[in-house]
Design an enzyme around this catalytic site. Structure first.
Site, PDB file in Angstrom:
ATOM      1  CG  ASP A 204      -8.623  -6.443   6.808  1.00  0.00           C
ATOM      2  OD1 ASP A 204      -7.756  -7.269   7.176  1.00  0.00           O
ATOM      3  OD2 ASP A 204      -9.544  -6.740   6.044  1.00  0.00           O
ATOM      4  CG  ASP A 206      -9.789 -10.088   7.904  1.00  0.00           C
ATOM      5  OD1 ASP A 206     -10.472  -9.485   7.077  1.00  0.00           O
ATOM      6  OD2 ASP A 206      -8.531 -10.097   7.882  1.00  0.00           O
ATOM      7  CG  ASP A 258     -13.418  -7.450   5.802  1.00  0.00           C
ATOM      8  OD1 ASP A 258     -13.927  -6.333   5.571  1.00  0.00           O
ATOM      9  OD2 ASP A 258     -13.003  -8.196   4.922  1.00  0.00           O
TER      10      ASP A 258
HETATM   11  N1  DCP Z   1     -10.164 -13.836   1.078  1.00  0.00           N
HETATM   12  C1  DCP Z   1     -10.122 -14.560  -0.091  1.00  0.00           C
HETATM   13  N2  DCP Z   1     -10.335 -13.949  -1.276  1.00  0.00           N
HETATM   14  C2  DCP Z   1     -10.566 -12.628  -1.344  1.00  0.00           C
HETATM   15  C3  DCP Z   1     -10.612 -11.869  -0.169  1.00  0.00           C
HETATM   16  C4  DCP Z   1     -10.411 -12.509   1.028  1.00  0.00           C
HETATM   17  O1  DCP Z   1      -9.905 -15.764  -0.046  1.00  0.00           O
HETATM   18  N3  DCP Z   1     -10.744 -12.048  -2.522  1.00  0.00           N
HETATM   19  C5  DCP Z   1      -9.925 -14.510   2.358  1.00  0.00           C
HETATM   20  C6  DCP Z   1      -8.502 -14.910   2.474  1.00  0.00           C
HETATM   21  C7  DCP Z   1      -7.895 -13.796   3.246  1.00  0.00           C
HETATM   22  C8  DCP Z   1      -9.011 -13.451   4.194  1.00  0.00           C
HETATM   23  O2  DCP Z   1     -10.167 -13.615   3.419  1.00  0.00           O
HETATM   24  O3  DCP Z   1      -6.730 -14.171   3.915  1.00  0.00           O
HETATM   25  C9  DCP Z   1      -8.941 -12.081   4.727  1.00  0.00           C
HETATM   26  O4  DCP Z   1      -8.766 -11.139   3.677  1.00  0.00           O
HETATM   27  P1  DCP Z   1      -7.694  -9.991   3.800  1.00  0.00           P
HETATM   28  O5  DCP Z   1      -7.727  -9.250   2.510  1.00  0.00           O
HETATM   29  O6  DCP Z   1      -7.930  -9.207   5.036  1.00  0.00           O
HETATM   30  O7  DCP Z   1      -6.311 -10.785   3.858  1.00  0.00           O
HETATM   31  P2  DCP Z   1      -5.321 -11.035   5.064  1.00  0.00           P
HETATM   32  O8  DCP Z   1      -6.016 -10.863   6.358  1.00  0.00           O
HETATM   33  O9  DCP Z   1      -4.708 -12.344   4.770  1.00  0.00           O
HETATM   34  O10 DCP Z   1      -4.222  -9.922   4.840  1.00  0.00           O
HETATM   35  P3  DCP Z   1      -3.989  -8.563   5.666  1.00  0.00           P
HETATM   36  O11 DCP Z   1      -3.077  -8.933   6.770  1.00  0.00           O
HETATM   37  O12 DCP Z   1      -3.357  -7.626   4.697  1.00  0.00           O
HETATM   38  O13 DCP Z   1      -5.323  -8.073   6.129  1.00  0.00           O
HETATM   39 MG    MG Z   2      -6.993  -9.097   6.889  1.00  0.00          MG
END
Ligand code: DCP
Ligand code: MG
Length: 334
Positions: A204, A206, A258
């Site tokens: 996604d 963010d 997000d």
């Molecule tokens: N986050 C967290 N705990 C969660 C969900 C989110 O700490 N349960 C925080 C840390 C994540 C950030 O929000 O890095 C963004 O969530 P994502 O699920 O989008 O994670 P990423 O952006 O790191 O991964 P991706 O590249 O798959 O979107």
């Molecule tokens: Mg993300």
């Protein structure tokens, strides 16, 4: 003949938030094997096991060289018996039986397919699997009523499971920026999540939104959402954060986005909290609680000993409050 002096054991600090972990590291095969078991545990709603494998993987990611023998791992933190067996299997045989059989298992495959639907978590997927539903076709034929998020998720299944590229993230960032400044001039949009850590693809995009004058950000989210809807972009919004966008010009393409709004007084905490990685965040909170008697969230930092909230205008200040060396986003890829 083994020359003991030649085995140099690595050393790594206990908490992932004390380590610098870049996207590229020296133990991809081992870390991927452990990450798959972590994913399988998370999909099976076994978060404790999931975290244990994530922590083990994050130790391997922090090592300065490729692991070639078990002796090098002596004394390293977070490597439990199960993780060590997996590592040994990979070192001895090039692959782990457990990982390979998990990948092939009907249950793992079904969990992946079903939780790939926007709005479907591990518990729902497990319930469906127990009813013999393993595929999207079987789900559709089952007559289960899906909620609005899940219906939309099913409709845009392929798009929403396609990794988002950095170029797409930047294009979406421009749209979000336009929406935000249209409804609140002076508001600021910051890319967070994996893309802020330097990832080239993600599940996604963010964004964190704030305004330099405290309070001006109040009520901003619904306005941004309705601007996007009017422009034909926003398809569906699950909560105040999870949402996804559909591009106006190409109705075929949908991307998860997000959005988070934060008052400027909490901005540094929100930025740190939403940049990730998930394990890095979890470890920061664990460090704060266990080592510093502080409670960290994406809104604030509370010092239990002093009985007060600690202010911070930047991520650097939060690391300083926590007594941690500053780690830049690109090295938070635990
Ligand atoms: N986050 C967290 N705990 C969660 C969900 C989110 O700490 N349960 C925080 C840390 C994540 C950030 O929000 O890095 C963004 O969530 P994502 O699920 O989008 O994670 P990423 O952006 O790191 O991964 P991706 O590249 O798959 O979107
Ligand atoms: Mg993300």
């Amino acid at each position: 003949q083994i020359n003991e002096a030649e085995v140099v054991a690595f050393s790594v600090p206990s908490y992932a938030c004390q380590r610098r972990i870049a996207l590229d590291h020296h133990n991809t095969v081992l870390a991927d094997a452990l990450s798959l078991l972590a994913e399988n545990a998370e999909l099976s709603d076994e978060d404790g096991r999931g975290v244990a494998f994530r922590r083990a993987a994050a130790v391997l990611k922090a090592l300065p060289r490729q692991v070639t023998s078990m002796a090098q791992l002596k004394g390293l933190p977070c490597l439990g018996g199960h993780s060590l067996r997996v590592i040994k299997d990979v070192l001895d045989n090039g692959a782990s039986d457990e990982v390979e059989s998990t990948k092939r298992s009907e249950r793992y495959k079904a969990l992946k397919v079903l939780t790939g639907i926007f709005g479907v978590g591990a518990k729902t997927a497990a319930r469906w699997i127990s009813e013999g539903i393993h595929t999207l076709q079987q789900l559709q034929a089952s007559g289960h009523t899906l909620n609005r998020a899940q219906q939309a998720g099913l409709e845009h299944y392929d798009d929403l499971n396609q990794p988002v590229t950095k170029a797409e993230a930047d294009a979406i960032g421009e749209i979000v920026e336009k929406a935000v400044v249209s409804v609140l001039p002076g508001a600021q949009v910051t890319l967070t999540g994996g893309f802020r850590r330097g990832k080239l693809a993600g599940h996604d995009v963010d964004f964190l939104i704030t305004h330099p004058e405290e309070g001006r950000e109040e009520g901003l989210m619904p306005k941004v959402v309705s601007w996007l809807v009017k422009q034909g972009f926003l398809l569906y919004q699950k909560t105040t954060r999870n949402s996804y966008l559909e591009s106006k010009d190409d109705p075929q393409s949908a991307v998860r986005v997000d959005l988070v709004v934060s008052p400027v007084s909490q901005f540094a905490f929100a930025l740190l909290g939403w940049t990730g990685s998930k394990l890095f965040e979890r470890e920061l909170r664990r460090w704060a609680g266990y080592e510093k008697a502080m409670s960290l969230s994406s809104h604030a930092l509370y010092d239990n000993n002093q009985g007060r909230y600690l202010r911070a205008a930047s991520e650097e200040e939060i690391f300083a409050h926590l007594g941690l060396e500053y780690i830049p986003p690109s090295e938070r890829n635990a």
